[in-house]
Design an enzyme around this catalytic site. Structure first.
Site, PDB file in Angstrom:
ATOM      1  CD  GLU A  32      -3.074  -0.371  -0.151  1.00 18.06           C
ATOM      2  OE1 GLU A  32      -2.987   0.052  -1.323  1.00 18.06           O
ATOM      3  OE2 GLU A  32      -3.704  -1.389   0.156  1.00 18.06           O
ATOM      4  CG  HIS A  68      -4.191   0.910   5.435  1.00 18.37           C
ATOM      5  ND1 HIS A  68      -5.565   0.998   5.325  1.00 18.37           N
ATOM      6  CD2 HIS A  68      -3.852  -0.252   4.807  1.00 18.37           C
ATOM      7  CE1 HIS A  68      -6.015  -0.053   4.660  1.00 18.37           C
ATOM      8  NE2 HIS A  68      -4.997  -0.825   4.344  1.00 18.37           N
ATOM      9  CG  HIS A  76      -7.339  -4.454   6.684  1.00 20.64           C
ATOM     10  ND1 HIS A  76      -6.816  -5.549   6.045  1.00 20.64           N
ATOM     11  CD2 HIS A  76      -6.950  -3.371   5.945  1.00 20.64           C
ATOM     12  CE1 HIS A  76      -6.132  -5.161   4.969  1.00 20.64           C
ATOM     13  NE2 HIS A  76      -6.194  -3.842   4.892  1.00 20.64           N
ATOM     14  CG  HIS A  88      -8.925  -1.952   1.791  1.00 21.12           C
ATOM     15  ND1 HIS A  88      -8.116  -1.752   0.690  1.00 21.12           N
ATOM     16  CD2 HIS A  88      -8.091  -2.318   2.785  1.00 21.12           C
ATOM     17  CE1 HIS A  88      -6.859  -2.011   1.018  1.00 21.12           C
ATOM     18  NE2 HIS A  88      -6.820  -2.352   2.288  1.00 21.12           N
TER      19      HIS A  88
HETATM   20 ZN    ZN Z   1      -5.191  -2.686   3.482  1.00 19.96          ZN
END
Ligand code: ZN
Length: 211
Positions: free
Chosen positions: A71, A89, A91, A151
């Site tokens: 990412e 980031h 999840h 996501h």
């Molecule tokens: Zn991700």
């Protein structure tokens, strides 16, 4: 603490708090034209500083044996268009629930102002692609957080600590909203109510000292 040590520290916390599982999620922190980022394929609670690659803002690998997180293009796109010095980031569960069922997280609590009010959900695109990077960059405009459809979530900060705390806040706001929906119809704060909060924060009362 070095930037790479910070990645290990907050990576471990992200796993401990259940914000990520397995090798999902990634963090980065910037210094000038260089960005230290978590590597691809390593669980965030198993990082050592040497494992964390350093890239330049154009995406060239400058240091490290492992490949940067898949990412990384999204991180670099956000650095290009915001004042972010760190990006988180994950999840996380409630963030992903909102990102899977809605187009935005409305402000149901005044603390949403810390993230810029309503949090947009970036349009879906395959992970790691320039399309996803562009979608997140657009959703992040004027905000400190964005959700990514089907996501997870992403937050920015002036430090990794700040970006991490914003991720915790984003998850809390998503949880409050989702649990609220299961009980009834959560009231959304109006612009007027949010402006009053900003006004109040800018003008805190001063308690007079007793003479
Ligand atoms: Zn991700």
């Amino acid at each position: 603490m070095s930037l790479r040590e910070q990645l290990c520290d907050y990576g471990r916390r992200a796993v401990e708090l259940g914000l990520v599982i397995g090798t999902s999620g990634n963090l980065s922190v910037r210094e000038g034209e260089l960005v230290a980022v978590t590597p691809s394929g390593v669980a965030l609670d198993r990082l050592t500083p040497e494992m964390c690659p350093v890239v330049d803002v154009e995406g060239h690998l400058v240091e490290g044996e492992l490949q940067p997180s898949s990412e990384t293009p999204m991180h670099l796109a956000v650095y290009q268009t915001t004042d972010a010095q760190a990006i988180v980031h994950t999840h996380s569960v409630f963030g992903t629930v909102v990102a899977t069922t809605m187009t935005e997280l409305p402000p149901v609590h005044y603390n949403a102002l810390l993230l810029g009010g309503t949090v947009r959900v970036a349009a879906y695109a395959t992970y790691g692609t320039p399309e996803l990077a562009a979608n997140v960059r657009a959703a992040m405009e004027g905000k400190r957080a964005a959700l990514m459809a089907n996501h997870g979530g992403v937050t920015i900060g002036a430090t990794l600590e700040e970006a991490f705390e914003s991720t915790r806040l984003l998850e809390w706001l998503c949880e409050v909203y989702v649990r609220g929906l299961s009980v009834g119809k959560p009231a959304i704060l109006t612009d007027e109510q949010l402006n009053a909060v900003i006004e109040r924060a800018l003008n805190p009362p001063v308690f007079p000292r007793r003479l």
